[in-house]
Design an enzyme around this catalytic site. Structure first.
Site, PDB file in Angstrom:
ATOM      1  N   HIS A 145     -24.421  27.943 -19.469  1.00  0.00           N
ATOM      2  CA  HIS A 145     -25.447  26.949 -19.796  1.00  0.00           C
ATOM      3  C   HIS A 145     -25.308  25.656 -18.980  1.00  0.00           C
ATOM      4  O   HIS A 145     -26.231  24.850 -18.936  1.00  0.00           O
ATOM      5  CB  HIS A 145     -25.439  26.640 -21.300  1.00  0.00           C
ATOM      6  N   ASP A 175     -21.598  33.384 -22.199  1.00  0.00           N
ATOM      7  CA  ASP A 175     -21.801  32.002 -21.746  1.00  0.00           C
ATOM      8  C   ASP A 175     -20.755  31.593 -20.708  1.00  0.00           C
ATOM      9  O   ASP A 175     -20.210  30.493 -20.751  1.00  0.00           O
ATOM     10  CB  ASP A 175     -21.789  31.025 -22.919  1.00  0.00           C
ATOM     11  N   GLY A 247     -20.645  17.260 -21.836  1.00  0.00           N
ATOM     12  CA  GLY A 247     -20.040  17.081 -20.512  1.00  0.00           C
ATOM     13  C   GLY A 247     -18.706  17.777 -20.405  1.00  0.00           C
ATOM     14  O   GLY A 247     -18.214  18.043 -19.310  1.00  0.00           O
ATOM     15  N   ASN A 248     -18.073  18.075 -21.567  1.00  0.00           N
ATOM     16  CA  ASN A 248     -16.818  18.827 -21.574  1.00  0.00           C
ATOM     17  C   ASN A 248     -17.046  20.323 -21.384  1.00  0.00           C
ATOM     18  O   ASN A 248     -16.095  21.068 -21.121  1.00  0.00           O
ATOM     19  CB  ASN A 248     -16.072  18.630 -22.895  1.00  0.00           C
ATOM     20  N   SER A 249     -18.274  20.793 -21.559  1.00  0.00           N
ATOM     21  CA  SER A 249     -18.558  22.227 -21.447  1.00  0.00           C
ATOM     22  C   SER A 249     -18.097  22.757 -20.102  1.00  0.00           C
ATOM     23  O   SER A 249     -18.428  22.201 -19.056  1.00  0.00           O
ATOM     24  CB  SER A 249     -20.055  22.491 -21.618  1.00  0.00           C
ATOM     25  N   LEU A 304     -25.856  51.289 -26.778  1.00  0.00           N
ATOM     26  CA  LEU A 304     -26.438  52.429 -27.477  1.00  0.00           C
ATOM     27  C   LEU A 304     -27.952  52.346 -27.586  1.00  0.00           C
ATOM     28  O   LEU A 304     -28.594  53.340 -27.910  1.00  0.00           O
ATOM     29  CB  LEU A 304     -25.845  52.549 -28.887  1.00  0.00           C
ATOM     30  N   GLY A 305     -28.526  51.181 -27.352  1.00  0.00           N
ATOM     31  CA  GLY A 305     -29.977  51.054 -27.406  1.00  0.00           C
ATOM     32  C   GLY A 305     -30.530  50.986 -28.817  1.00  0.00           C
ATOM     33  O   GLY A 305     -31.571  51.588 -29.106  1.00  0.00           O
TER      34      GLY A 305
END
Length: 417
Positions: A145, A175, A247-249, A304-305
């Site tokens: 992100h 992520d 901002g730490n992400s 597996l759908g």
């Protein structure tokens, strides 16, 4: 004495009334019960997915740290920070968006009076984040992100060097994203075995909160294996109370010896700032995804759908089951493995590979770990009858759905497996 009796009666009645009131309402003595509750929201942001192609790159060479020694804690963590901080970088991602030049163009009523070729202007949107250099080849781990939808990504090192970064690949399901920078003599962080992380261990979060510059905060490991948060499809978070702010992400969560134990990802917050509940992706998971993205161009997971819904007590009773064990197949993807094996919406899946389904999300992770092409036996209930079906696991398609960009306080009701 008889003269005093008229004055004593009111006093006696008052004392008796006070005793009755104190027995009926003990809180009048100062014993008060207080209930406090606070709604919370899960905050993280993301936008879109990036398409990658398979490559023939060798696996990145990651420096493994020795197991941490849990002896008496140090007075200062300056040495640990000095080992790890140079490898934590600031990430500036930007994208160009079109903006109508005339203010009335934003109103649908007035827009009809303008031609389709009405002039427009471009403006630059920027966002801040952090990343961690994990190999001498210049590979940088960060959050998906942080860089999603960016037209340009700039990486700034603590020693003052700056460069543009190449997106090697991303994995919205966890992520995580992998960047690559081309600089000499890069500082590289050592990666520890995140399975050895224990609740109560000291942890340090390094990143660039609010764009003020590199910052270090300290806390402890509050929990491991956190899931059911609705942050991503595959969750196995390390929880810490080290302050993690916007901002730490993508920054580093390290142990007192300066080794990487996780990639900071999200916070649990009411205000948008840190409130002592932060989450990091374990280093082991991040290392595995890094290797797959670098060597294969994408993360390969079993599929597996089906769309599975958790089986609660009421739903189990409606299907004639004694206990809420398993999941309900809510939908079957056309031409997917489940559809080809004859599974139908409304079937109850009780076992996968002869293992009972107790936690749908854990089962989803177990299926993802199965190599595509593997035959997988499942046990289902249909119309009150139990039957076994064998499916051939396929590769999970790349998701196109955006990551939640607004704070939310609910988890996903359905899981895709």
């Amino acid at each position: 004495m008889r003269r005093a009796l008229p004055y004593l009666w009111p006093v006696l009645i008052g004392v008796l009334a006070a005793i009755v009131l104190l027995n009926a309402f003990p809180q009048l003595l100062g014993r008060q019960d207080s209930d406090s509750g606070a709604g919370s929201t899960l905050q993280v942001s993301d936008q879109s997915d990036n398409t990658t192609t398979s490559t023939d790159r060798p696996a990145p060479d990651i420096r493994q740290a020795a197991p941490m020694s849990r002896n008496a804690g140090p007075v200062s963590y300056a040495e640990a920070v000095e080992r790890a901080a140079p490898a934590v970088v600031n990430i500036y991602s930007s994208r160009v968006v079109e903006r109508d030049s005339h203010p009335l163009m934003s109103d649908p009523f007035f827009r009809q009076f303008f031609s389709d070729d009405a002039p427009s202007r471009q403006r630059m949107l920027s966002s801040l984040g952090s990343g961690v250099i994990v190999s001498d080849e210049g590979y940088v781990l960060t959050n998906h992100h942080v860089i999603s939808g960016a037209d340009q990504i700039q990486v700034a090192l603590r020693d003052g060097r700056e460069t543009l970064a190449e997106v090697v690949g991303t994995d919205p399901e966890s992520d995580l994203a992998v960047l690559r920078i081309d600089l000499e003599d890069l500082p590289v962080i050592e990666v520890t075995d995140s399975q050895e992380v224990a609740v109560g261990d000291v942890s340090l979060a390094i990143g660039n909160p609010f764009g003020v510059g590199q910052t270090v905060t300290m806390g402890i490991i509050s929990a491991t294996g956190r899931s059911h948060l609705g942050l991503s499809a595959y969750e196995d978070f390390i929880q810490t109370d080290a302050a993690i702010n916007p901002g730490n992400s993508g920054g580093a969560l390290i142990n007192p010896e300066g080794s990487l134990i996780g990639i900071n990802t999200a916070i649990f917050s009411r205000s948008g700032g840190s409130q002592g509940i932060g989450f990091a992706i374990p280093a082991n998971l991040a290392s595995n995804i890094l290797e797959e993205i670098v060597t294969k161009g994408r993360v390969i997971r079993g599929w597996l759908g089906i769309e599975a819904q958790k089986l609660d007590t009421e739903l189990a009773a409606s299907f004639g089951l004694e206990a809420p064990s398993g999941v309900v197949i809510a939908n079957v993807v056309p031409n997917g493995p489940a559809a080809q094996a004859g599974l139908q919406p409304g079937d109850i899946m009780l076992k996968v590979d002869n293992e009972a389904i107790l936690d749908p999300r854990q089962t989803m992770s177990d299926i993802a770990a199965v190599a595509p092409g593997t035959e997988l036996p499942v046990t289902i209930v249909r119309g009150g009858k139990t039957m076994k079906v064998t499916l051939e696991v396929a590769e999970r398609p790349t998701p196109n759905r955006p990551f939640p960009s607004e704070p939310q306080n609910s988890t996903q009701a359905e899981n895709e497996e």
